[in-house]
Design an enzyme around this catalytic site. Structure first.
Site, PDB file in Angstrom:
ATOM      1  N   ASP A  83      -3.923 -12.548 -19.382  1.00 43.81           N
ATOM      2  CA  ASP A  83      -4.727 -11.717 -18.482  1.00 43.81           C
ATOM      3  C   ASP A  83      -6.203 -11.763 -18.861  1.00 43.81           C
ATOM      4  O   ASP A  83      -6.581 -11.422 -19.983  1.00 43.81           O
ATOM      5  CB  ASP A  83      -4.233 -10.267 -18.517  1.00 43.81           C
ATOM      6  CG  ASP A  83      -2.866 -10.109 -17.870  1.00 43.81           C
ATOM      7  OD1 ASP A  83      -2.762 -10.388 -16.665  1.00 43.81           O
ATOM      8  OD2 ASP A  83      -1.917  -9.721 -18.564  1.00 43.81           O
ATOM      9  N   ASP A 120      -4.407 -16.196 -24.685  1.00 37.63           N
ATOM     10  CA  ASP A 120      -4.047 -14.957 -24.021  1.00 37.63           C
ATOM     11  C   ASP A 120      -3.866 -15.293 -22.542  1.00 37.63           C
ATOM     12  O   ASP A 120      -4.250 -16.390 -22.103  1.00 37.63           O
ATOM     13  CB  ASP A 120      -5.162 -13.924 -24.219  1.00 37.63           C
ATOM     14  CG  ASP A 120      -4.875 -12.624 -23.503  1.00 37.63           C
ATOM     15  OD1 ASP A 120      -3.760 -12.100 -23.643  1.00 37.63           O
ATOM     16  OD2 ASP A 120      -5.770 -12.136 -22.782  1.00 37.63           O
TER      17      ASP A 120
END
Length: 236
Positions: free
Chosen positions: A26, A24
């Site tokens: 953020d 991922d």
């Protein structure tokens, strides 16, 4: 959840099973989550309003669950000028993000994966115009064979489409890849794609639980990549 076992030789392990690592972005590579939340809180507070963390986290790892502009307008009892608010949020965010570094262990994972021949990808519910500049600014874009973002798919997390597309582009099966996530929505997406998923919460998501995760770490610095692979192989 799994517990750690003694690490084996990572090259031998990856030849057997693990051939890709999907991050991922953020809150997992860089903690953009804390500055963004703080920026929105500042804009709400300047207008005598409040943005609860419990509300904000509904959007983490996905998009469109909570519209902060609509929430602000609701609390004010009047419409808001979105461009004005967006500019204020961005100014606060830019001031807070400038000192942010890669989160602990991220750089070590990138280099260990490169040396072991493990392919790397990003799967993010944010857009390319948000993710790509951050990757370039931190000098890590070249580590990733693929960067898959919201503008590449129809549905974002918790839908598995982002992870499935990343795996297709890498030409890897779900059992050959590890997903690294900081949010419950991301964990749901990775597990729906059939992947082994490690939950690594950040300051904003630390109080959340991700029951479907196979393993939880306080940070990537807690466990080297070789040890993680050794932990995962008996489970896949």
């Amino acid at each position: 959840m799994s517990t750690a076992s003694a690490p084996r030789n990572i090259q031998n392990d990856t030849q057997m099973k693990i051939q890709a690592l999907v991050f991922d972005f953020d809150g997992l590579i860089v903690d953009t989550e804390t500055p963004e939340f703080a920026a929105w809180q500042a804009v709400f507070a300047a207008r005598g309003c409040e943005l609860p963390l419990a509300t904000w986290v509904l959007n983490i790892g996905t998009r469109g669950v909570v519209d902060p502009y609509a929430l602000l307008a609701e609390q004010l009892g009047a419409p808001v000028e979105r461009e004005t608010v967006r500019g204020q949020v961005r100014a606060h965010y830019d001031a807070l993000i400038q000192d942010q570094q890669l989160l602990p262990g991220v750089g070590d994972y990138l280099e260990a994966a490169r040396q072991a021949g493990i392919q790397l990808a990003v799967a993010s519910s944010s857009r390319h115009d948000w993710v790509d500049p951050h990757l370039h600014a931190h000098g890590i874009r070249d580590y990733f064979a693929e960067v898959v973002c919201a503008d590449d798919v129809t549905e974002v997390k918790p839908d598995p489409e982002l992870y499935r597309l990343a795996l297709r582009r890498l030409d890897r099966a779900p059992a050959q890849a590890i997903a690294l996530e900081d949010s419950p929505n991301g964990v749901l997406a990775a597990k729906a794609a059939g992947m082994y998923c490690v939950f690594v919460p950040n300051a904003v998501t630390a109080h959340l639980t991700a029951a479907g995760a196979d393993l939880q770490l306080t940070s990537l610095a807690q466990m080297p990549l070789a040890a993680l692979v050794a932990t995962i192989l008996p489970a896949v």
